[in-house]
Structures are given as C-alpha cells and as structure tokens.
Design a protein around this motif. Structure first.
Motif, mmCIF file in Angstrom:
data_model
loop_
_atom_site.group_PDB
_atom_site.id
_atom_site.type_symbol
_atom_site.label_atom_id
_atom_site.label_comp_id
_atom_site.label_asym_id
_atom_site.label_seq_id
_atom_site.Cartn_x
_atom_site.Cartn_y
_atom_site.Cartn_z
ATOM 1 N N PRO A 249 -13.483 13.230 -3.868
ATOM 2 C CA PRO A 249 -14.437 12.630 -4.807
ATOM 3 C C PRO A 249 -14.156 12.962 -6.272
ATOM 4 O O PRO A 249 -14.715 12.314 -7.172
ATOM 5 C CB PRO A 249 -15.786 13.219 -4.359
ATOM 6 C CG PRO A 249 -15.586 13.571 -2.926
ATOM 7 C CD PRO A 249 -14.169 14.044 -2.848
ATOM 8 N N ASP A 250 -13.298 13.961 -6.532
ATOM 9 C CA ASP A 250 -13.006 14.363 -7.903
ATOM 10 C C ASP A 250 -11.799 13.638 -8.493
ATOM 11 O O ASP A 250 -11.372 13.953 -9.613
ATOM 12 C CB ASP A 250 -12.750 15.879 -7.957
ATOM 13 C CG ASP A 250 -13.982 16.687 -7.571
ATOM 14 O OD1 ASP A 250 -15.103 16.175 -7.766
ATOM 15 O OD2 ASP A 250 -13.825 17.811 -7.076
ATOM 16 N N GLN A 251 -11.273 12.640 -7.780
ATOM 17 C CA GLN A 251 -10.126 11.896 -8.293
ATOM 18 C C GLN A 251 -10.489 11.156 -9.583
ATOM 19 O O GLN A 251 -11.618 10.723 -9.776
ATOM 20 C CB GLN A 251 -9.657 10.849 -7.274
ATOM 21 C CG GLN A 251 -9.111 11.407 -5.993
ATOM 22 C CD GLN A 251 -8.646 10.293 -5.059
ATOM 23 O OE1 GLN A 251 -7.459 10.010 -4.993
ATOM 24 N NE2 GLN A 251 -9.561 9.666 -4.358
ATOM 25 N N ASP A 252 -9.494 11.008 -10.451
ATOM 26 C CA ASP A 252 -9.675 10.168 -11.631
ATOM 27 C C ASP A 252 -9.864 8.722 -11.205
ATOM 28 O O ASP A 252 -9.324 8.279 -10.188
ATOM 29 C CB ASP A 252 -8.448 10.267 -12.552
ATOM 30 C CG ASP A 252 -8.279 11.653 -13.132
ATOM 31 O OD1 ASP A 252 -9.273 12.221 -13.598
ATOM 32 O OD2 ASP A 252 -7.137 12.171 -13.103
ATOM 33 N N GLU A 253 -10.598 7.980 -12.023
ATOM 34 C CA GLU A 253 -10.801 6.565 -11.758
ATOM 35 C C GLU A 253 -9.864 5.742 -12.629
ATOM 36 O O GLU A 253 -9.857 5.884 -13.844
ATOM 37 C CB GLU A 253 -12.254 6.171 -12.033
ATOM 38 C CG GLU A 253 -13.249 6.806 -11.070
ATOM 39 C CD GLU A 253 -14.663 6.296 -11.287
ATOM 40 O OE1 GLU A 253 -14.823 5.349 -12.088
ATOM 41 O OE2 GLU A 253 -15.586 6.835 -10.664
ATOM 42 N N PHE A 254 -9.060 4.926 -12.004
ATOM 43 C CA PHE A 254 -8.203 3.990 -12.726
ATOM 44 C C PHE A 254 -7.795 2.896 -11.756
ATOM 45 O O PHE A 254 -7.934 3.040 -10.539
ATOM 46 C CB PHE A 254 -6.972 4.675 -13.331
ATOM 47 C CG PHE A 254 -6.075 5.333 -12.318
ATOM 48 C CD1 PHE A 254 -5.032 4.633 -11.740
ATOM 49 C CD2 PHE A 254 -6.247 6.671 -11.966
ATOM 50 C CE1 PHE A 254 -4.186 5.238 -10.827
ATOM 51 C CE2 PHE A 254 -5.416 7.284 -11.049
ATOM 52 C CZ PHE A 254 -4.375 6.557 -10.481
ATOM 53 N N SER A 255 -7.311 1.800 -12.290
ATOM 54 C CA SER A 255 -6.918 0.690 -11.438
ATOM 55 C C SER A 255 -5.402 0.542 -11.463
ATOM 56 O O SER A 255 -4.735 0.975 -12.405
ATOM 57 C CB SER A 255 -7.567 -0.618 -11.900
ATOM 58 O OG SER A 255 -7.173 -0.923 -13.219
ATOM 59 N N ILE A 256 -4.856 -0.077 -10.410
ATOM 60 C CA ILE A 256 -3.431 -0.333 -10.342
ATOM 61 C C ILE A 256 -3.228 -1.825 -10.151
ATOM 62 O O ILE A 256 -4.128 -2.543 -9.708
ATOM 63 C CB ILE A 256 -2.763 0.457 -9.196
ATOM 64 C CG1 ILE A 256 -3.364 0.067 -7.839
ATOM 65 C CG2 ILE A 256 -2.882 1.937 -9.420
ATOM 66 C CD1 ILE A 256 -2.691 0.728 -6.676
ATOM 67 N N HIS A 257 -2.043 -2.301 -10.528
ATOM 68 C CA HIS A 257 -1.719 -3.709 -10.357
ATOM 69 C C HIS A 257 -1.366 -3.948 -8.887
ATOM 70 O O HIS A 257 -0.419 -3.369 -8.377
ATOM 71 C CB HIS A 257 -0.563 -4.113 -11.256
ATOM 72 C CG HIS A 257 -0.877 -4.013 -12.713
ATOM 73 N ND1 HIS A 257 -1.787 -4.835 -13.339
ATOM 74 C CD2 HIS A 257 -0.430 -3.169 -13.679
ATOM 75 C CE1 HIS A 257 -1.859 -4.523 -14.623
ATOM 76 N NE2 HIS A 257 -1.048 -3.496 -14.849
ATOM 77 N N GLY A 258 -2.128 -4.766 -8.246
ATOM 78 C CA GLY A 258 -1.934 -5.039 -6.825
ATOM 79 C C GLY A 258 -3.284 -5.189 -6.171
ATOM 80 O O GLY A 258 -4.329 -4.935 -6.777
ATOM 81 N N SER A 259 -3.303 -5.613 -4.919
ATOM 82 C CA SER A 259 -4.545 -5.790 -4.203
ATOM 83 C C SER A 259 -4.402 -5.228 -2.806
ATOM 84 O O SER A 259 -3.307 -4.915 -2.354
ATOM 85 C CB SER A 259 -4.931 -7.287 -4.148
ATOM 86 O OG SER A 259 -3.889 -8.026 -3.546
ATOM 87 N N ILE A 260 -5.537 -5.084 -2.123
ATOM 88 C CA ILE A 260 -5.546 -4.497 -0.810
ATOM 89 C C ILE A 260 -5.904 -5.566 0.221
ATOM 90 O O ILE A 260 -6.820 -6.353 0.018
ATOM 91 C CB ILE A 260 -6.546 -3.318 -0.738
ATOM 92 C CG1 ILE A 260 -6.542 -2.665 0.651
ATOM 93 C CG2 ILE A 260 -7.946 -3.731 -1.129
ATOM 94 C CD1 ILE A 260 -5.345 -1.802 0.900
ATOM 95 N N GLN A 261 -5.142 -5.600 1.324
ATOM 96 C CA GLN A 261 -5.464 -6.491 2.424
ATOM 97 C C GLN A 261 -6.365 -5.725 3.395
ATOM 98 O O GLN A 261 -6.052 -4.635 3.830
ATOM 99 C CB GLN A 261 -4.197 -6.902 3.198
ATOM 100 C CG GLN A 261 -3.141 -7.592 2.385
ATOM 101 C CD GLN A 261 -1.939 -7.865 3.274
ATOM 102 O OE1 GLN A 261 -2.028 -8.506 4.304
ATOM 103 N NE2 GLN A 261 -0.792 -7.342 2.850
ATOM 104 N N ARG A 262 -7.489 -6.325 3.735
ATOM 105 C CA ARG A 262 -8.396 -5.741 4.706
ATOM 106 C C ARG A 262 -8.594 -6.708 5.868
ATOM 107 O O ARG A 262 -8.384 -7.909 5.737
ATOM 108 C CB ARG A 262 -9.767 -5.442 4.076
ATOM 109 C CG ARG A 262 -9.723 -4.361 2.981
ATOM 110 C CD ARG A 262 -11.111 -4.152 2.416
ATOM 111 N NE ARG A 262 -11.137 -3.136 1.377
ATOM 112 C CZ ARG A 262 -11.289 -1.846 1.579
ATOM 113 N NH1 ARG A 262 -11.440 -1.412 2.807
ATOM 114 N NH2 ARG A 262 -11.325 -0.998 0.580
#
Length: 263
Positions: A249-262
C-alpha cells in the motif's frame, strides 16, 4: 483455491523444429502428476529464440495452438509458454495461456531484446495480461521483461508473477538476482522458467529455473539439465506475509503507457 500445483518444463529445445518440439513435450507431459493445475513451457518453446519469424511463424489457428488446446483438455490443466505468431502482417513473440476448456488468453512481449535484434523483426506488445485462474491472479511475462520492474509492478494485487525465458547462462547472476528482486518488491510468488542446452546461435542456457517466494527466498532452483519440476504454492501463506509486512500500500502512484487485459 488456496493451493496451486505447477509443473515447470525446463527443456532443451530443438532448434527451429516446431513439430519435433511438440512431440518432445507430448512425451514429457506423460510424467506429470495427476491434478496438476498449470504447466509452464519456455519462451519460443517450438523453435528456440530465433530471429527468423518469416519462415517459422504460425497463426492463432495453426498447429501449435490446436495442439495446446488438445493437451490442455486431455490433462485438464492450463498450459502457458510463448511461440512465434503472425497476425495482421506483424510477427509477435506471443505468450499463450490456454485453459482446460480451450479458451486462450495472450500476451505479446513488451520489451524486445535489442542485443539480438529482436525489435527489428518482432512487434512489441502494448498490453499487460492478468489471468484469473482457480482463485489466483497471475501476471505472465517474457524473458527480457524481467529487467523492467515498472511493467511488473503489483498494482493489480496479483498472487503470482511468471516469466518464461531463453536467458543465457552468461547472465545467470542477473537472472537469479532480478527474479528475487521482483518477488521482494511485489510481495508475490515469482517463477522464472528457462530453457537448457545450446541453441542454433551457439548461446548456452543452464536452466536456472526458479520458484522465488513472496519474501525473496528461492525455494526451488533447478539444475542445468532437462527436467520437469513439480511443486505446490499456497496463497494463504503469502496473504499472511503481506498482512504482517504491509509494504504494497505504500507504493508510489504513477501511470505507465499500456493497458491491462482482464477476464
């Protein structure tokens, strides 16, 4: 389901001979214990790590995909590993996840190995894959992806991180160290399944396949020979560890280029 029974096939691949490799694995499959949930095969398990996709690529309706579906159904187990696939005039180093009912999910290798010129002949993937199977959330990746921790960052609460590979022995220290690092930072079981033997380019592979626990300790380490390793992992033990040492839960918040398949 708290427990997952896994079989790792650390194989000496036959260079650029898909039919021969399928035959090899069909024979090896006879050795697995009943009740196995997941079979893991190496990267490019039908050819070895070849930069000749124009002559080796199959399609999603080809022989290897059909063979995977037949084997998964016959053994009532999921099977995963990567093969060379052609689609829309592009070539992909594609991981296939085949469920026992024949359903297929796929992941195209994101990080192409520039030292071998992989980026010159293959197209990189753009999406991560999260597989939900028997109560487990699993993120499968391919070889060189191991060096890029942002791509495997556990922002999806997965339980198992899985790499299929052709990782040369001369970089064996990096292989083992990075697998442990990915397990520690993501607090997740991490599996690295590598091949053995010498490929058509003269690269030697010592296997070094590993199961690394969620705390970074290597609990299974395969010797440098062709073999099948079978073991069981327990989700409850990992959940207890994460609750005691709640680092995620202490991870930094940031976004990456790409998407997730669910699913």
């Amino acid at each position: 389901m708290d427990r997952l029974k896994i079989a790792l096939f650390q194989a000496d691949l036959i260079w650029e001979q898909a039919a021969d490799n399928r035959h090899k694995f069909t024979r090896l499959f006879e050795s697995i214990a009943p009740g196995t949930d997941l079979i893991v095969l190496p990267e490019m398990f039908t050819t070895g790590f070849s930069m000749e996709p124009a002559k080796l690529a199959e399609t999603m309706t080809g022989e290897t995909v059909a063979w995977l579906q037949q084997q998964a159904a016959a053994m009532n187990t999921a099977i995963t590993g990567s093969v060379i696939i052609e689609e829309n005039r592009n070539f992909y180093n594609r991981l296939l996840w085949v469920f026992p009912n024949g359903t297929i999910r796929s992941y195209d290798k994101r990080h192409l190995f520039t030292l071998a010129g992989e980026e010159k002949v293959y197209t990189p993937g753009k999406e991560q894959l999260l597989v939900e199977y028997k109560g487990w959330k699993i993120m499968p990746l391919i070889c060189y992806d191991l060096r890029f921790p942002v791509w495997s960052r556990n922002q999806f609460d997965y339980d198992l991180l899985l790499y299929v590979a052709n990782f040369p022995d001369k970089r064996g220290m990096a292989w083992r160290t990075l697998l442990q690092a990915r397990a520690i930072e993501n607090q997740a079981y991490t599996i690295g399944l590598n091949r053995v033997g010498t490929d058509g380019n003269g690269a030697y592979y010592a296997g070094d396949s590993c199961l690394v626990n969620y705390d970074g300790k290597i609990s299974q380490h395969l010797p440098p020979r062709e073999m099948v390793a079978q073991f069981e992992i327990k989700k409850e033990e990992q959940a207890t560890f994460r609750k005691k040492l709640a680092f995620l839960p202490d991870q930094d918040e940031f976004s990456i280029h790409g998407s997730i398949q669910r699913d």
